[in-house]
Design a protein around this motif. Sequence first.
Motif, PDB file in Angstrom:
ATOM      1  N   VAL A  98      22.962 -59.589 -58.622  1.00  0.00           N
ATOM      2  CA  VAL A  98      22.845 -58.806 -59.853  1.00  0.00           C
ATOM      3  C   VAL A  98      21.576 -59.278 -60.572  1.00  0.00           C
ATOM      4  O   VAL A  98      21.490 -60.445 -60.984  1.00  0.00           O
ATOM      5  N   HIS A 124      22.176 -55.063 -57.555  1.00  0.00           N
ATOM      6  CA  HIS A 124      22.657 -54.418 -58.767  1.00  0.00           C
ATOM      7  C   HIS A 124      21.802 -54.879 -59.942  1.00  0.00           C
ATOM      8  O   HIS A 124      21.061 -55.849 -59.822  1.00  0.00           O
ATOM      9  N   ASP A 164      21.736 -55.209 -64.516  1.00  0.00           N
ATOM     10  CA  ASP A 164      22.305 -54.946 -65.841  1.00  0.00           C
ATOM     11  C   ASP A 164      21.269 -55.278 -66.900  1.00  0.00           C
ATOM     12  O   ASP A 164      20.223 -55.850 -66.607  1.00  0.00           O
ATOM     13  N   ALA A 205      17.946 -49.955 -57.424  1.00  0.00           N
ATOM     14  CA  ALA A 205      19.251 -50.599 -57.637  1.00  0.00           C
ATOM     15  C   ALA A 205      20.323 -49.770 -56.940  1.00  0.00           C
ATOM     16  O   ALA A 205      20.242 -48.538 -56.888  1.00  0.00           O
ATOM     17  N   ASP A 206      21.341 -50.452 -56.415  1.00  0.00           N
ATOM     18  CA  ASP A 206      22.464 -49.738 -55.796  1.00  0.00           C
ATOM     19  C   ASP A 206      23.538 -49.400 -56.820  1.00  0.00           C
ATOM     20  O   ASP A 206      24.382 -48.526 -56.583  1.00  0.00           O
ATOM     21  N   PHE A 207      23.492 -50.089 -57.965  1.00  0.00           N
ATOM     22  CA  PHE A 207      24.627 -49.999 -58.891  1.00  0.00           C
ATOM     23  C   PHE A 207      24.169 -50.667 -60.184  1.00  0.00           C
ATOM     24  O   PHE A 207      23.313 -51.550 -60.166  1.00  0.00           O
ATOM     25  N   TRP A 249      25.494 -52.338 -64.177  1.00  0.00           N
ATOM     26  CA  TRP A 249      26.613 -52.863 -64.980  1.00  0.00           C
ATOM     27  C   TRP A 249      26.245 -52.746 -66.460  1.00  0.00           C
ATOM     28  O   TRP A 249      25.086 -52.946 -66.843  1.00  0.00           O
TER      29      TRP A 249
END
Length: 387
Positions: free
Chosen positions: A271, A304, A306, A323-325, A327
């Motif tokens: 992350v 990921h 954030d 980014a894959d994801f 937060w």
Amino acid sequence: MNKQTRDYYNEGADCGSTLLENSTAYNKYRIRPRVLRDISLIDTSVSIFGKRNAVPIGVAPTAMQCLAHPDGELATARACKEAEIAMGLSSFSTSTLEDVAKAIGDHPHVLQLYLFEEREHSKKLIKRAKRAGYKAVFLTVDTPMLGRRNLEIRNQFKLPKPYKIANFAEDSDSAAAETVMEGASSITPNAEKNQQKTSASTKGYHDGKQRRAPNGPITFHTHAPNPTLCWERDIGWLKEQCAPEMEVWVKGIATAEDAFLAIHHGIDGIVVSNHGGRQLNGALATLDALPEVVEAAKGKIPVHVDGGIRHGTDVFKALALGADFVWIGRPVLWGLAYNGQEGVELCLRLLSDEFKLCMGLAGTIKVQDISKDYLVKIDKSGFISRL
Ligand SMILES: Cc1cc2nc3c(=O)[nH]c(=O)nc-3n(C[C@H](O)[C@H](O)[C@H](O)COP(=O)(O)O)c2cc1C
Ligand SMILES: CC(C)CC(=O)C(=O)O
């Protein structure tokens, strides 16, 4: 929220420039929309830990959510389950990890870990997380020392009664739970008194004197920061404790060098984070750090991100940069404070709807379609460049 809580949730370290830049970094990019593509069937979902997630968005771990609403992390978990959105639970939650796991059911949930110097505490926590069905631990690696948050210090931030750091209730007496931030700075008028009250060597973090490992009750100030953490000694140990049920991710990577090391040490995912601007002020905004980490890790382990994500278009831009994801931290706390579970659901719905709208208006129907072809970068003088 009262002022103490609001300040604790909102602020960043030092003058807050990284906190601000986490959000403003998104303005450096503009979307190149494609048209006439039949976007009547948009699928915003992705797979995470083998399960469908409604959008490529998860709820980042944030500590002590009962400060925002009495239902705290349980309300967040129920909202995540309802919205089919993954949840990260802070080690320093005000609800136990078992209760949160029950509330979210079989939807993916991960445990954020502060690996303590006293390994036994962490060992116990990891065992409990495995038993409760957590899919991964997210080891926070950007907190070898606590960042300086001036409002926390000025407000003498405390976790009020009756709340406790629930996962360590038996190891943290109520007095310690209450004095959670005391001793956080040597600049407060009460600093000396506070330092005597806290049993660990608070002094060592801030005054340059030799430190001792914390050996008293578990409080966030004494136990979250662990200046001894290192790749060689700790990652192998952690992987052994977590295997085979839980993956080990690192949260708080901001450079290609550390991404390579994460891969070298067998980490399952990264992350990109600067802790919402609460740790090293002056660090790069996470969106600006993302491309080098993606280049180092893409195709090897998931990446990921954030920090500062406040709109569906921000999610789209982060994904377009590789980014894959993503937060989300603070907006969920605001939703929680506004109206408990329903407030969190509203927050997640707004972000999800905005993301879907952005996908459609940009001419994409699958998350995998989103790429850097959909972005341009705009510099300070207004010069626009393709990526
Ligand atoms: C009030 C607050 C508490 C947090 N507590 C934790 C924590 O316990 N562990 C952790 O790894 N990160 C923690 N974070 C950082 C978040 O996981 C996340 O990295 C950050 O909030 C993302 O930025 P955003 O708030 O701008 O979305 C916290 C952040 C906030 C705002
Ligand atoms: C140190 C923690 C327990 C909380 C945290 O990570 C934070 O306040 O940013």
